[in-house]
Design a protein around this motif. Sequence first.
Motif, PDB file in Angstrom:
ATOM      1  N   TYR A  61       0.555  -1.137  -0.054  1.00 32.18           N
ATOM      2  CA  TYR A  61      -0.201  -0.063  -0.004  1.00 32.18           C
ATOM      3  C   TYR A  61       0.769   1.219  -0.079  1.00 32.18           C
ATOM      4  CZ  TYR A  61      -3.607   3.438   1.220  1.00 32.18           C
ATOM      5  OH  TYR A  61      -4.536   4.422   1.028  1.00 32.18           O
ATOM      6  N   GLU A  62       1.757   1.461   0.971  1.00 33.45           N
ATOM      7  CA  GLU A  62       2.512   2.634   1.041  1.00 33.45           C
ATOM      8  C   GLU A  62       3.360   2.889  -0.130  1.00 33.45           C
ATOM      9  OE1 GLU A  62       4.970   3.799   4.428  1.00 33.45           O
ATOM     10  OE2 GLU A  62       3.500   2.684   5.596  1.00 33.45           O
ATOM     11  N   PRO A  63       3.839   2.022  -0.798  1.00 35.68           N
ATOM     12  CA  PRO A  63       4.754   2.080  -2.151  1.00 35.68           C
ATOM     13  C   PRO A  63       3.909   2.618  -3.251  1.00 35.68           C
ATOM     14  CG  PRO A  63       5.565   0.316  -1.012  1.00 35.68           C
ATOM     15  CD  PRO A  63       4.342   0.643  -0.300  1.00 35.68           C
ATOM     16  N   TYR A  64       2.737   1.867  -3.256  1.00 36.72           N
ATOM     17  CA  TYR A  64       1.931   2.250  -4.325  1.00 36.72           C
ATOM     18  C   TYR A  64       1.317   3.677  -4.223  1.00 36.72           C
ATOM     19  CZ  TYR A  64      -2.410   2.502  -7.227  1.00 36.72           C
ATOM     20  OH  TYR A  64      -3.418   2.866  -8.022  1.00 36.72           O
ATOM     21  N   MET A  65       0.922   4.297  -2.928  1.00 40.48           N
ATOM     22  CA  MET A  65       0.328   5.448  -2.698  1.00 40.48           C
ATOM     23  C   MET A  65       1.497   6.467  -3.078  1.00 40.48           C
ATOM     24  SD  MET A  65      -2.554   5.165  -2.246  1.00 40.48           S
ATOM     25  CE  MET A  65      -3.061   6.917  -1.607  1.00 40.48           C
TER      26      MET A  65
ATOM     27  N   LEU B 266      -8.786   7.268 -11.639  1.00 41.45           N
ATOM     28  CA  LEU B 266      -7.973   6.992 -10.572  1.00 41.45           C
ATOM     29  C   LEU B 266      -8.284   6.016  -9.645  1.00 41.45           C
ATOM     30  CD1 LEU B 266      -6.531  10.449 -10.312  1.00 41.45           C
ATOM     31  CD2 LEU B 266      -5.230   8.612 -11.273  1.00 41.45           C
ATOM     32  N   ARG B 267      -9.782   6.131  -9.431  1.00 40.90           N
ATOM     33  CA  ARG B 267     -10.323   5.045  -8.473  1.00 40.90           C
ATOM     34  C   ARG B 267     -10.554   3.651  -8.828  1.00 40.90           C
ATOM     35  NH1 ARG B 267     -15.454   8.882  -6.252  1.00 40.90           N
ATOM     36  NH2 ARG B 267     -14.241  10.354  -5.089  1.00 40.90           N
ATOM     37  N   GLU B 268     -10.676   3.389 -10.363  1.00 43.14           N
ATOM     38  CA  GLU B 268     -10.643   2.199 -10.993  1.00 43.14           C
ATOM     39  C   GLU B 268      -9.270   1.709 -10.848  1.00 43.14           C
ATOM     40  OE1 GLU B 268     -11.480   0.280 -15.043  1.00 43.14           O
ATOM     41  OE2 GLU B 268     -12.169   2.555 -14.720  1.00 43.14           O
ATOM     42  N   HIS B 269      -8.309   2.543 -11.153  1.00 42.58           N
ATOM     43  CA  HIS B 269      -7.109   1.900 -11.044  1.00 42.58           C
ATOM     44  C   HIS B 269      -6.477   1.248  -9.731  1.00 42.58           C
ATOM     45  CE1 HIS B 269      -2.692   1.541 -11.005  1.00 42.58           C
ATOM     46  NE2 HIS B 269      -2.960   1.300 -12.249  1.00 42.58           N
ATOM     47  N   PHE B 270      -6.976   2.280  -8.634  1.00 39.51           N
ATOM     48  CA  PHE B 270      -6.693   1.872  -7.193  1.00 39.51           C
ATOM     49  C   PHE B 270      -7.472   0.365  -6.971  1.00 39.51           C
ATOM     50  CE2 PHE B 270      -8.224   1.860  -2.783  1.00 39.51           C
ATOM     51  CZ  PHE B 270      -6.758   2.391  -2.260  1.00 39.51           C
ATOM     52  N   ASN B 271      -8.919   0.407  -7.356  1.00 39.12           N
ATOM     53  CA  ASN B 271      -9.570  -0.822  -7.069  1.00 39.12           C
ATOM     54  C   ASN B 271      -8.957  -2.038  -7.858  1.00 39.12           C
ATOM     55  OD1 ASN B 271     -11.065   0.444  -4.881  1.00 39.12           O
ATOM     56  ND2 ASN B 271     -12.620   1.376  -6.625  1.00 39.12           N
ATOM     57  N   GLU B 272      -8.614  -1.737  -9.029  1.00 40.70           N
ATOM     58  CA  GLU B 272      -8.188  -2.899  -9.789  1.00 40.70           C
ATOM     59  C   GLU B 272      -6.687  -3.433  -8.954  1.00 40.70           C
ATOM     60  OE1 GLU B 272      -7.581  -1.578 -13.789  1.00 40.70           O
ATOM     61  OE2 GLU B 272      -9.661  -1.768 -14.146  1.00 40.70           O
ATOM     62  N   HIS B 273      -5.948  -2.479  -8.763  1.00 40.55           N
ATOM     63  CA  HIS B 273      -4.551  -2.657  -8.008  1.00 40.55           C
ATOM     64  C   HIS B 273      -4.763  -3.559  -6.743  1.00 40.55           C
ATOM     65  CE1 HIS B 273      -0.324  -2.262  -7.641  1.00 40.55           C
ATOM     66  NE2 HIS B 273      -0.308  -1.966  -6.229  1.00 40.55           N
ATOM     67  N   PHE B 274      -5.605  -3.169  -6.068  1.00 41.07           N
ATOM     68  CA  PHE B 274      -5.969  -3.833  -4.481  1.00 41.07           C
ATOM     69  C   PHE B 274      -7.168  -4.736  -4.788  1.00 41.07           C
ATOM     70  CE2 PHE B 274      -3.597  -0.195  -3.406  1.00 41.07           C
ATOM     71  CZ  PHE B 274      -2.300  -0.667  -2.878  1.00 41.07           C
ATOM     72  N   ASN B 275      -7.527  -5.206  -5.754  1.00 41.69           N
ATOM     73  CA  ASN B 275      -8.831  -5.965  -5.842  1.00 41.69           C
ATOM     74  C   ASN B 275     -10.046  -5.647  -4.760  1.00 41.69           C
ATOM     75  OD1 ASN B 275      -7.328  -7.797  -7.584  1.00 41.69           O
ATOM     76  ND2 ASN B 275      -6.413  -8.491  -5.796  1.00 41.69           N
TER      77      ASN B 275
END
Length: 97
Positions: A18-22, A72-81
């Motif tokens: 999470y931290e590195p992604y953010m 951006l929300r879609e990418h976030f949700n895809e990344h973290f399922n």
Amino acid sequence: MILYSVVAEVPDDLAGDYEPYMVDRHIPDLMLTGLLAGASFLRGDENRYRVDYRFQSRDEYDRYIAEHAPRLREHFNEHFNGRVKTSRTVWETVRDF
């Protein structure tokens, strides 16, 4: 000034990513929109995080929500399922002291 505050509750097995992604992806992507005045990334207890995004005006915030937030929300949700729970609050400065 508009403060757009996003709180995330991150499952233990995703905490290391999470931290590195953010820091390396999500927050820089928001900054690249050119609409933000700045951002702060905060870590709390028990895998809770908060990002405070600052906008100079309500119009800039509204443009961000309309033009950039869905992607951006879609990418976030895809990344973290879809496993990171988030809540959002918008604050408007009444007065600075």
